[in-house]
Design a protein around this motif. Structure first.
Motif, mmCIF file in Angstrom:
data_model
loop_
_atom_site.group_PDB
_atom_site.id
_atom_site.type_symbol
_atom_site.label_atom_id
_atom_site.label_comp_id
_atom_site.label_asym_id
_atom_site.label_seq_id
_atom_site.Cartn_x
_atom_site.Cartn_y
_atom_site.Cartn_z
ATOM 1 N N TYR A 184 0.830 -1.200 0.000
ATOM 2 C CA TYR A 184 0.000 0.000 0.000
ATOM 3 C C TYR A 184 0.869 1.256 0.000
ATOM 4 N N GLU A 185 0.206 2.413 -0.074
ATOM 5 C CA GLU A 185 0.904 3.684 -0.261
ATOM 6 C C GLU A 185 1.845 4.036 0.883
ATOM 7 N N ASN A 186 1.623 3.501 2.083
ATOM 8 C CA ASN A 186 2.534 3.745 3.204
ATOM 9 C C ASN A 186 3.560 2.628 3.351
ATOM 10 N N ASP A 187 3.701 1.793 2.293
ATOM 11 C CA ASP A 187 4.656 0.675 2.233
ATOM 12 C C ASP A 187 4.314 -0.471 3.176
ATOM 13 N N SER A 188 3.120 -0.479 3.742
ATOM 14 C CA SER A 188 2.673 -1.655 4.494
ATOM 15 C C SER A 188 2.282 -2.747 3.500
ATOM 16 N N VAL A 189 2.421 -4.000 3.924
ATOM 17 C CA VAL A 189 2.202 -5.145 3.039
ATOM 18 C C VAL A 189 1.200 -6.099 3.672
#
Length: 315
Positions: free
Chosen positions: A192-197
């Protein structure tokens, strides 16, 4: 006139040579595409006969596979060599597999199957809230031999993706296994856009349809990563026997979800609206419940007055 005819013949022959050179030529030591198609088609039919029985075992699968190979004059080792060659020329295998699907579909329709049953895993591409966003190949072939045991993919999201989208990876799986274990894994990860996976896996061990689902998230998608993986065969399996996994009708469905109501967004309950005035016409259709102190047929409750003593009748 004669010279002109010879000239046209030479030009035509040259064009034919150039056109034939554009198509990949299969060396003579391998099965040609039409021969490979017939082999795979016969194997599918044999698998269908085996799976239609109430009880199947490795002996039945091995026997049917050996019968197919004997019909086409191949050994297990030669068949594995053919598979490796066509794995490295997937454009040929894609065409072969498409022809097999059409032949099997035609056979099923002739035997009385409905079009819905035949097209259960057909490609979907619809506009609006549900769309197939898969950009890779629709058909893949895996072998339990490196480097043919894994297919990885990466796909970037575009502006058509919204916050709160959910995703469903679907595909059909077909094991071509003489005997022993059937095992594979499908993996899908969303960044996602905040680099969470967020990631999930699905085990594949039977022929049929499989799915991998990613639930909705309030963040916007950045990219997808994943793979299809077929591990080495178990030590108890006969390594000399063929083992192939064919994947088809691969789709990545994106679902837009409507925004949640105000009550779900901030957790607060919106103010209750004032109760609507009763409609006498509508209420008259329902049995009326009398209130305490109300006389039959009276629309309003009696005012709060002291009860008067009733006159007594003398005898």
């Amino acid at each position: 006139m004669r010279r002109r005819g010879v000239h046209l013949f030479i030009v035509g022959a040259t064009v034919m040579v150039l056109l034939s050179a554009c198509k990949p030529q299969v060396p003579s030591k391998y099965l040609q595409p039409d021969e490979m198609e017939d082999l795979m088609y016969d194997y599918y039919l044999s698998q269908g006969i085996t799976n239609s029985k109430s009880f199947t075992n490795d002996y039945d699968r091995r026997y049917n596979m050996q019968a197919v190979l004997k019909k086409h004059g191949l050994t297990n080792a030669e068949f594995d060599t053919m598979l490796v060659y066509y794995y490295n020329h997937m454009e040929l295998m894609d065409e072969i597999y498409s022809h097999i699907q059409k032949r099997l579909g035609s056979e099923a329709l002739e035997l009385g199957a409905s079009e819905g049953e035949v097209e259960r895993f057909t490609i979907q591409s619809v506009s609006g809230d549900t769309t197939d966003v898969w950009e890779g190949k629709r058909q893949l072939m895996l072998l339990p031999i490196p480097p043919y045991h894994i297919v990885q993919f990466t796909q970037k999201a575009d502006t058509s993706f919204h916050k709160g989208d959910s995703f469903l990876l679907t595909f059909g799986s077909h094991f071509l296994v003489q005997s022993g274990s059937r095992n594979a894994t499908a993996y899908l990860a969303v960044t996602y856009e905040n680099d969470s996976v967020v990631s999930t896996t699905s085990s594949v061990n039977v022929s049929g349809g499989s799915t991998v689902r990613i639930s909705p998230c309030s963040l916007k998608v950045k990219r997808f990563d994943g793979y299809f993986y077929m591990p080495r065969r178990s030590q108890t399996d006969n390594e000399s026997e063929s083992s192939v996994l064919l994947l088809n009708h691969i789709q990545l469905m994106r679902f837009h979800h409507r925004e949640q109501s105000d009550e779900k967004k901030d957790g607060s309950t919106p103010p209750l609206a004032a109760p609507a005035e009763k409609n006498d016409t509508t209420d008259s259709l329902k049995p009326r419940v009398r209130r305490l102190g109300e006389r039959p047929g009276q629309n309003r409750p009696v005012e709060n007055r002291p009860i008067m003593n009733q006159p007594t009748i003398s005898r």
